[in-house]
Design a protein around this motif. Structure first.
Motif, mmCIF file in Angstrom:
data_model
loop_
_atom_site.group_PDB
_atom_site.id
_atom_site.type_symbol
_atom_site.label_atom_id
_atom_site.label_comp_id
_atom_site.label_asym_id
_atom_site.label_seq_id
_atom_site.Cartn_x
_atom_site.Cartn_y
_atom_site.Cartn_z
ATOM 1 N N SER A 1 -10.016 10.357 -54.205
ATOM 2 C CA SER A 1 -9.651 10.469 -52.801
ATOM 3 C C SER A 1 -9.179 9.114 -52.296
ATOM 4 O O SER A 1 -9.632 8.072 -52.776
ATOM 5 C CB SER A 1 -10.864 10.920 -51.976
ATOM 6 O OG SER A 1 -10.587 10.920 -50.597
ATOM 7 N N SER A 2 -8.292 9.148 -51.306
ATOM 8 C CA SER A 2 -7.978 7.924 -50.579
ATOM 9 C C SER A 2 -9.191 7.582 -49.716
ATOM 10 O O SER A 2 -10.051 8.440 -49.478
ATOM 11 C CB SER A 2 -6.741 8.138 -49.700
ATOM 12 O OG SER A 2 -7.002 9.121 -48.712
ATOM 13 N N VAL A 3 -9.270 6.357 -49.231
ATOM 14 C CA VAL A 3 -10.421 5.990 -48.402
ATOM 15 C C VAL A 3 -10.452 6.758 -47.086
ATOM 16 O O VAL A 3 -11.509 6.868 -46.466
ATOM 17 C CB VAL A 3 -10.503 4.464 -48.142
ATOM 18 C CG1 VAL A 3 -10.754 3.715 -49.432
ATOM 19 C CG2 VAL A 3 -9.276 3.961 -47.420
ATOM 20 N N ASP A 4 -9.307 7.314 -46.676
ATOM 21 C CA ASP A 4 -9.301 8.112 -45.454
ATOM 22 C C ASP A 4 -9.411 9.610 -45.728
ATOM 23 O O ASP A 4 -9.156 10.438 -44.862
ATOM 24 C CB ASP A 4 -8.100 7.787 -44.555
ATOM 25 C CG ASP A 4 -6.758 7.956 -45.221
ATOM 26 O OD1 ASP A 4 -6.691 8.092 -46.454
ATOM 27 O OD2 ASP A 4 -5.746 7.937 -44.491
ATOM 28 N N GLY A 5 -9.836 9.967 -46.948
ATOM 29 C CA GLY A 5 -10.247 11.340 -47.216
ATOM 30 C C GLY A 5 -9.186 12.325 -47.646
ATOM 31 O O GLY A 5 -9.339 13.525 -47.421
ATOM 32 N N GLN B 1 -14.042 9.560 -56.616
ATOM 33 C CA GLN B 1 -13.576 8.214 -56.914
ATOM 34 C C GLN B 1 -12.652 7.806 -55.760
ATOM 35 O O GLN B 1 -11.563 8.364 -55.623
ATOM 36 C CB GLN B 1 -12.805 8.167 -58.242
ATOM 37 C CG GLN B 1 -13.674 8.382 -59.477
ATOM 38 C CD GLN B 1 -14.316 9.752 -59.570
ATOM 39 O OE1 GLN B 1 -13.701 10.764 -59.264
ATOM 40 N NE2 GLN B 1 -15.573 9.780 -59.961
ATOM 41 N N TYR B 2 -13.104 6.866 -54.925
ATOM 42 C CA TYR B 2 -12.331 6.453 -53.760
ATOM 43 C C TYR B 2 -11.381 5.322 -54.131
ATOM 44 O O TYR B 2 -11.814 4.232 -54.514
ATOM 45 C CB TYR B 2 -13.251 6.005 -52.621
ATOM 46 C CG TYR B 2 -13.981 7.164 -51.995
ATOM 47 C CD1 TYR B 2 -13.343 7.965 -51.058
ATOM 48 C CD2 TYR B 2 -15.279 7.467 -52.356
ATOM 49 C CE1 TYR B 2 -13.997 9.044 -50.480
ATOM 50 C CE2 TYR B 2 -15.945 8.540 -51.786
ATOM 51 C CZ TYR B 2 -15.294 9.322 -50.855
ATOM 52 O OH TYR B 2 -15.940 10.394 -50.298
ATOM 53 N N ALA B 3 -10.082 5.589 -54.013
ATOM 54 C CA ALA B 3 -9.051 4.594 -54.301
ATOM 55 C C ALA B 3 -8.849 3.696 -53.085
ATOM 56 O O ALA B 3 -8.959 4.164 -51.951
ATOM 57 C CB ALA B 3 -7.738 5.294 -54.648
ATOM 58 N N PRO B 4 -8.521 2.432 -53.300
ATOM 59 C CA PRO B 4 -8.329 1.508 -52.189
ATOM 60 C C PRO B 4 -6.950 1.678 -51.543
ATOM 61 O O PRO B 4 -6.081 0.806 -51.626
ATOM 62 C CB PRO B 4 -8.472 0.138 -52.857
ATOM 63 C CG PRO B 4 -8.010 0.362 -54.254
ATOM 64 C CD PRO B 4 -8.426 1.763 -54.601
ATOM 65 N N VAL B 5 -6.750 2.830 -50.930
ATOM 66 C CA VAL B 5 -5.501 3.135 -50.246
ATOM 67 C C VAL B 5 -5.800 4.140 -49.133
ATOM 68 O O VAL B 5 -6.657 5.002 -49.300
ATOM 69 C CB VAL B 5 -4.439 3.699 -51.228
ATOM 70 C CG1 VAL B 5 -4.894 5.002 -51.850
ATOM 71 C CG2 VAL B 5 -3.095 3.877 -50.567
ATOM 72 N N ALA B 6 -5.122 3.988 -48.007
ATOM 73 C CA ALA B 6 -5.200 4.974 -46.921
ATOM 74 C C ALA B 6 -3.853 5.684 -46.867
ATOM 75 O O ALA B 6 -2.810 5.044 -46.881
ATOM 76 C CB ALA B 6 -5.504 4.292 -45.593
ATOM 77 N N LEU B 7 -3.872 7.008 -46.836
ATOM 78 C CA LEU B 7 -2.643 7.799 -46.845
ATOM 79 C C LEU B 7 -2.216 8.248 -45.453
ATOM 80 O O LEU B 7 -1.057 8.559 -45.234
ATOM 81 C CB LEU B 7 -2.813 9.026 -47.749
ATOM 82 C CG LEU B 7 -3.071 8.728 -49.223
ATOM 83 C CD1 LEU B 7 -3.327 10.027 -49.982
ATOM 84 C CD2 LEU B 7 -1.925 7.958 -49.834
ATOM 85 N N GLY B 8 -3.138 8.342 -44.522
ATOM 86 C CA GLY B 8 -2.797 8.746 -43.176
ATOM 87 C C GLY B 8 -2.545 10.232 -42.994
ATOM 88 O O GLY B 8 -2.308 10.694 -41.889
ATOM 89 N N GLY B 9 -2.591 10.992 -44.059
ATOM 90 C CA GLY B 9 -2.379 12.433 -43.997
ATOM 91 C C GLY B 9 -2.221 12.984 -45.402
ATOM 92 O O GLY B 9 -2.127 12.246 -46.369
ATOM 93 N N GLY B 10 -2.200 14.308 -45.492
ATOM 94 C CA GLY B 10 -2.060 14.965 -46.784
ATOM 95 C C GLY B 10 -3.077 16.069 -46.953
ATOM 96 O O GLY B 10 -3.542 16.658 -45.989
ATOM 97 N N ALA B 11 -3.441 16.338 -48.195
ATOM 98 C CA ALA B 11 -4.426 17.372 -48.513
ATOM 99 C C ALA B 11 -5.826 16.773 -48.388
ATOM 100 O O ALA B 11 -6.149 15.812 -49.077
ATOM 101 C CB ALA B 11 -4.204 17.891 -49.931
ATOM 102 N N PRO B 12 -6.659 17.324 -47.496
ATOM 103 C CA PRO B 12 -7.986 16.742 -47.286
ATOM 104 C C PRO B 12 -8.918 16.966 -48.475
ATOM 105 O O PRO B 12 -8.810 17.958 -49.196
ATOM 106 C CB PRO B 12 -8.505 17.465 -46.050
ATOM 107 C CG PRO B 12 -7.746 18.734 -45.989
ATOM 108 C CD PRO B 12 -6.415 18.474 -46.632
ATOM 109 N N LEU B 13 -9.828 16.020 -48.641
ATOM 110 C CA LEU B 13 -10.854 16.124 -49.680
ATOM 111 C C LEU B 13 -11.588 17.452 -49.558
ATOM 112 O O LEU B 13 -11.713 18.186 -50.528
ATOM 113 C CB LEU B 13 -11.826 14.941 -49.562
ATOM 114 C CG LEU B 13 -13.016 14.922 -50.494
ATOM 115 C CD1 LEU B 13 -12.570 14.789 -51.934
ATOM 116 C CD2 LEU B 13 -13.951 13.784 -50.119
#
Length: 182
Positions: A9-13, A137-149
């Motif tokens: 997941s991105s850090v923003d979920g 596994q949380y990747a060090p990136v924020a996507l700001g949108g997309g498919a939620p965890l």
């Protein structure tokens, strides 16, 4: 035996960006043999369950081999070429999802069932009380949108936290209504 949602997941979920791409994930440094790495999980897996979008991504990126020898169930209304060890089903109601889960548990022969890919599919199984653990596994990136965890509320208990190179990794147990205290 457990039913496990293992994902990144991105850090923003988000598990995929708005274009359904994982390119943000594949550039990050992770040790597959490290804490909660895929190579630690793979021998535990006896069966996997995924949706059509995840299956299509595996096909498009020549990653079907990542499933190993595990029997795979793909929930889809789309037509795909038949492959040995892959069961396609259009299960989309409670009874059918329970049946797919029971078939996956039987096919796993005492090993774990891996829920692969989309949070909506995992949410449907969680709604039925059929998910035991989340490994994220949380990747060090924020996507700001997309498919939620996970696109719904789910109560969890933190069991383990580690660092695997660029990733913060965590494992949770899923709490059902019987294990929640007021």
């Amino acid at each position: 035996m457990a039913t496990i949602f293992y994902t990144a997941s991105s850090v923003d979920g988000f598990i995929a960006d708005p274009g359904n791409s994982l390119s943000w994930l594949l550039t990050r440094d992770v040790d597959p043999t490290g804490p909660m790495g895929f190579e630690a999980l793979q021998p535990r897996i006896g069966a996997s369950v995924m949706g059509a979008t995840t299956w299509q991504w595996l096909l498009d990126h020549d990653e079907v081999g990542a499933l190993g020898e595990a029997r795979t169930f793909v929930l889809s209304h789309r037509a795909f070429d038949l492959l040995d060890g892959i069961t396609f089903t259009s299960a989309d109601d409670e009874a059918a999802l329970r049946e797919v889960h029971a078939e996956a548990v039987a096919a796993a022969e005492g090993r774990d069932v891996w829920l692969v890919g989309g949070g909506e599919l995992v949410g449907q199984f969680a709604d039925l009380g059929l998910v035991d653990e989340l490994w994220v596994q949380y990747a060090p990136v924020a996507l700001g949108g997309g498919a939620p965890l996970l696109p719904r509320r789910l109560e969890l208990r933190l069991e383990q936290v580690e660092r695997n190179r660029d990733f913060a990794v965590a494992r949770w147990s899923v709490l059902n209504s019987a294990t929640l205290t007021p």
